[in-house]
Design a protein around this motif. Sequence first.
Motif, PDB file in Angstrom:
ATOM      1  N   UNK A 193       0.867  -1.211   0.000  1.00  0.00           N
ATOM      2  CA  UNK A 193       0.000   0.000   0.000  1.00  0.00           C
ATOM      3  C   UNK A 193       0.894   1.250   0.000  1.00  0.00           C
ATOM      4  N   UNK A 194       2.038   1.139   0.705  1.00  0.00           N
ATOM      5  CA  UNK A 194       2.967   2.288   0.777  1.00  0.00           C
ATOM      6  C   UNK A 194       3.486   2.654  -0.612  1.00  0.00           C
ATOM      7  N   UNK A 195       3.673   1.644  -1.462  1.00  0.00           N
ATOM      8  CA  UNK A 195       4.121   1.940  -2.842  1.00  0.00           C
ATOM      9  C   UNK A 195       3.054   2.769  -3.548  1.00  0.00           C
ATOM     10  N   UNK A 196       1.811   2.320  -3.424  1.00  0.00           N
ATOM     11  CA  UNK A 196       0.717   3.047  -4.090  1.00  0.00           C
ATOM     12  C   UNK A 196       0.624   4.460  -3.522  1.00  0.00           C
ATOM     13  N   UNK A 197       0.725   4.557  -2.197  1.00  0.00           N
ATOM     14  CA  UNK A 197       0.628   5.873  -1.557  1.00  0.00           C
ATOM     15  C   UNK A 197       1.749   6.809  -2.047  1.00  0.00           C
ATOM     16  N   UNK A 198       2.962   6.235  -2.176  1.00  0.00           N
ATOM     17  CA  UNK A 198       4.108   7.052  -2.595  1.00  0.00           C
ATOM     18  C   UNK A 198       4.024   7.440  -4.063  1.00  0.00           C
ATOM     19  N   UNK A 199       3.397   6.570  -4.871  1.00  0.00           N
ATOM     20  CA  UNK A 199       3.396   6.801  -6.316  1.00  0.00           C
ATOM     21  C   UNK A 199       2.104   7.439  -6.840  1.00  0.00           C
ATOM     22  N   UNK A 200       1.128   7.615  -5.975  1.00  0.00           N
ATOM     23  CA  UNK A 200      -0.197   8.055  -6.432  1.00  0.00           C
ATOM     24  C   UNK A 200      -0.157   9.420  -7.125  1.00  0.00           C
ATOM     25  N   UNK A 201       0.763  10.282  -6.701  1.00  0.00           N
ATOM     26  CA  UNK A 201       0.841  11.615  -7.321  1.00  0.00           C
ATOM     27  C   UNK A 201       1.821  11.638  -8.494  1.00  0.00           C
ATOM     28  N   UNK A 202       2.197  10.442  -8.942  1.00  0.00           N
ATOM     29  CA  UNK A 202       3.151  10.276 -10.051  1.00  0.00           C
ATOM     30  C   UNK A 202       4.391  11.138  -9.861  1.00  0.00           C
ATOM     31  N   UNK A 203       5.110  10.892  -8.774  1.00  0.00           N
ATOM     32  CA  UNK A 203       6.301  11.720  -8.518  1.00  0.00           C
ATOM     33  C   UNK A 203       7.430  11.387  -9.497  1.00  0.00           C
ATOM     34  N   UNK A 204       8.261  12.390  -9.753  1.00  0.00           N
ATOM     35  CA  UNK A 204       9.407  12.154 -10.651  1.00  0.00           C
ATOM     36  C   UNK A 204      10.527  11.439  -9.905  1.00  0.00           C
ATOM     37  N   UNK A 205      10.559  11.627  -8.562  1.00  0.00           N
ATOM     38  CA  UNK A 205      11.618  10.994  -7.759  1.00  0.00           C
ATOM     39  C   UNK A 205      10.962  10.166  -6.659  1.00  0.00           C
ATOM     40  N   UNK A 206      11.448   8.916  -6.503  1.00  0.00           N
ATOM     41  CA  UNK A 206      10.956   8.088  -5.398  1.00  0.00           C
ATOM     42  C   UNK A 206      12.118   7.753  -4.474  1.00  0.00           C
ATOM     43  N   UNK A 207      11.919   8.026  -3.204  1.00  0.00           N
ATOM     44  CA  UNK A 207      12.937   7.720  -2.195  1.00  0.00           C
ATOM     45  C   UNK A 207      12.435   6.544  -1.371  1.00  0.00           C
ATOM     46  N   UNK A 208      13.246   5.505  -1.275  1.00  0.00           N
ATOM     47  CA  UNK A 208      12.839   4.335  -0.493  1.00  0.00           C
ATOM     48  C   UNK A 208      13.910   4.083   0.567  1.00  0.00           C
ATOM     49  N   UNK A 209      13.527   4.198   1.808  1.00  0.00           N
ATOM     50  CA  UNK A 209      14.483   4.078   2.915  1.00  0.00           C
ATOM     51  C   UNK A 209      14.311   2.716   3.594  1.00  0.00           C
ATOM     52  N   UNK A 210      15.126   1.775   3.207  1.00  0.00           N
ATOM     53  CA  UNK A 210      15.103   0.403   3.719  1.00  0.00           C
ATOM     54  C   UNK A 210      13.686  -0.186   3.734  1.00  0.00           C
ATOM     55  N   UNK A 211      13.003  -0.152   2.601  1.00  0.00           N
ATOM     56  CA  UNK A 211      11.590  -0.574   2.609  1.00  0.00           C
ATOM     57  C   UNK A 211      11.395  -2.078   2.730  1.00  0.00           C
ATOM     58  N   UNK A 212      12.455  -2.865   2.487  1.00  0.00           N
ATOM     59  CA  UNK A 212      12.250  -4.323   2.507  1.00  0.00           C
ATOM     60  C   UNK A 212      12.793  -4.973   3.779  1.00  0.00           C
ATOM     61  N   UNK A 213      13.378  -4.191   4.649  1.00  0.00           N
ATOM     62  CA  UNK A 213      14.082  -4.793   5.790  1.00  0.00           C
ATOM     63  C   UNK A 213      13.165  -5.514   6.776  1.00  0.00           C
ATOM     64  N   UNK A 214      11.866  -5.160   6.775  1.00  0.00           N
ATOM     65  CA  UNK A 214      10.998  -5.902   7.697  1.00  0.00           C
ATOM     66  C   UNK A 214      10.140  -6.939   6.972  1.00  0.00           C
ATOM     67  N   UNK A 215      10.517  -7.231   5.726  1.00  0.00           N
ATOM     68  CA  UNK A 215       9.721  -8.206   4.954  1.00  0.00           C
ATOM     69  C   UNK A 215      10.455  -9.540   4.847  1.00  0.00           C
TER      70      UNK A 215
END
Lengths: 412, 226
Positions: B152-174
């Motif tokens: 859901x966080x991916x959708x939330x981050x990308x919903x405004x179609x940003x030109x830059x996406x910053x991901x800060x250790x997004x997989x470490x708890x998966x």
Amino acid sequence: MFFQLATKSLLNRKGSVSLTIIAMSVSIFVLLGVEHIRQQTKENFQSTVSGVDLIVGARTGSLNLLLYSVFRIGAPTNNVGWDSYTHVVSDPLVKWSIPISLGDSHKGYRVVGTTQGYFTNFSYGSRKRLEFESGEPFSKIFDVVLGSEVAEKLEYSIGANILLAHGLGKTSFSLHEDKPFRVVGILAPTGTPVDQSLQVSLQGMEAIHNNQRITQTLRETPININQIEFKQFQPKTITAFMLGLTSKIASFKVQRKINNFSAEPLTAILPGVALSELWQMMKVIENTLRLVSVLILIAALLGLSAMMLASIRERRYEIYLLRVIGAPPIFLFLLMELEALLISIISIVIGTLALLTSLLVTNDLLASSYGLNINSDIITKNNFTYICTIMITTMIAAAIPSFSAYKSAKVN
Amino acid sequence: MSVYLKNVTFSYPDIPNKPIIAIETWSVSKQEKVFLHGRSGGGKSTLLNLISGILQPDVGEILVLNKNLRQMNNAERDKFRANHIGYIFQQFNLIPYLNAVENIQLAQRFTKDTSKSIGELGIKKILNTFHISNTDSIAPTGKLSIGQQQRIAIVRAMINQPEVLIADEPTSSLDEMNKNIFMSELLEMISKQNTTLIFVSHDLSLTHNFDRIDTLEEINSLKESH
């Protein structure tokens, strides 16, 4: 979305928010309750008597005279001789007079011995005259006219026979059992102590207190008890009397004359002046009550502020996330303020409803125990001002945590 | 150029004489996918906060999409971030008492371009493609699994179609499976929207997904002091 966010945020912290709402509701209940009862009491007192220029009684303090003669609170120090009364009212400046005699009761309600002039001259509120809901004024010695509340509570109707008791207790062992009174009239509600009174003639009052005379009278003229004439039982004393004068300007002149009356020590008071003295005396109590209720509200507001401040720590990720998705610090400030405002509005609604319910439930008790007719119309201009003030002070109290959220958002 | 840093120094107010970031130059090209790693506490998250404009450098220039963040006031930076930068964290990506749809709508609220806004039905459709059912879309996100929350966080981050996406250790708890699902969905979205990606992680097994691999110690001129 802004409103939804604030609402859901509050719902997410049900425990602490509920406790804050309870604390605030209680303080609002106390604040509005004290204010409403204070205001209603004042209005009640002010509307109890109008159009009376002077109240005269035995030598006593003006407040005592006002309280026992008008509000039926307390007891007279002495009686006024009938001769003194007739002398005073013979003054050409006196337009009308209402003598009153107190001391008896019926099931906790005061009995007022008076004349028929009571029903034509006594006025209350904004010069409203007494009106009959049914029946008519007393015309015979053992006739009684009931106040509206007496008739309603004791379920009396015209023609009912009732016994008066000596003294003022609800239960009396000194009933005038041999002289029952017949209800001939029921007054319309006035919202004054008249509603809680039974009005009998002065002669009726005199007759029940003089067994010997009435027995003798009946022996001399073996007729029906209701055929005894007024003049046969002229009272020797009365408790007090009210005067209406030919002009307002005459008030001071007549007052001075009565206060200097040589045959008997009397006190004449101007009801308005005595009422002002009463308010002056009550002001200390009023202000103390007000101060206590304001302090309770301040304590509740500080509780709200502390709760919100503590929530910022647990909401730091939420604040950070809102910043990351582009929420400006002012958004966070306003969000916290909106949450505080919602808490305050919910508390106002709960506090007001609780007060309304309490007033509806205790209305009868206040009226019968204290003679206070407190209406449940609490949405007054004054209370509305209080509600607005509560909302503004809530927002001021929430400014500290809101600013903290704003600051933490900026630092992040 | 998507991101460009020049002579940037940053230190936290409580230790003003000890900068945590001191970068001479560092840049990320448009649509580039950069993998950034480094030791814990080295300043990776601080660097991301500087790029997104949440923090302000003590000195230096930070240009994002050729806009100098230092020349913007706070409100402009907030607006700019809402419109052009997406952000995904290791956790706490969503407001737990709001549902997925509300979280995404909240992210849309701060963008100036309302034409990008998607309604509830549209959001649910996108969430479905990320394997979030309609039932889960309207449940408080705090009650969903970490894997679901990250998607859901991916959708939330990308919903405004940003030109830059910053991901800060997004997989470490998966876990492994959720990590793979997350990465494939993220990269698919990135390529669909031609977004620049700055991805911080300790997990070097992910590096094959990226165009460039940087270590913070290499770009941070304070590396000797640490």
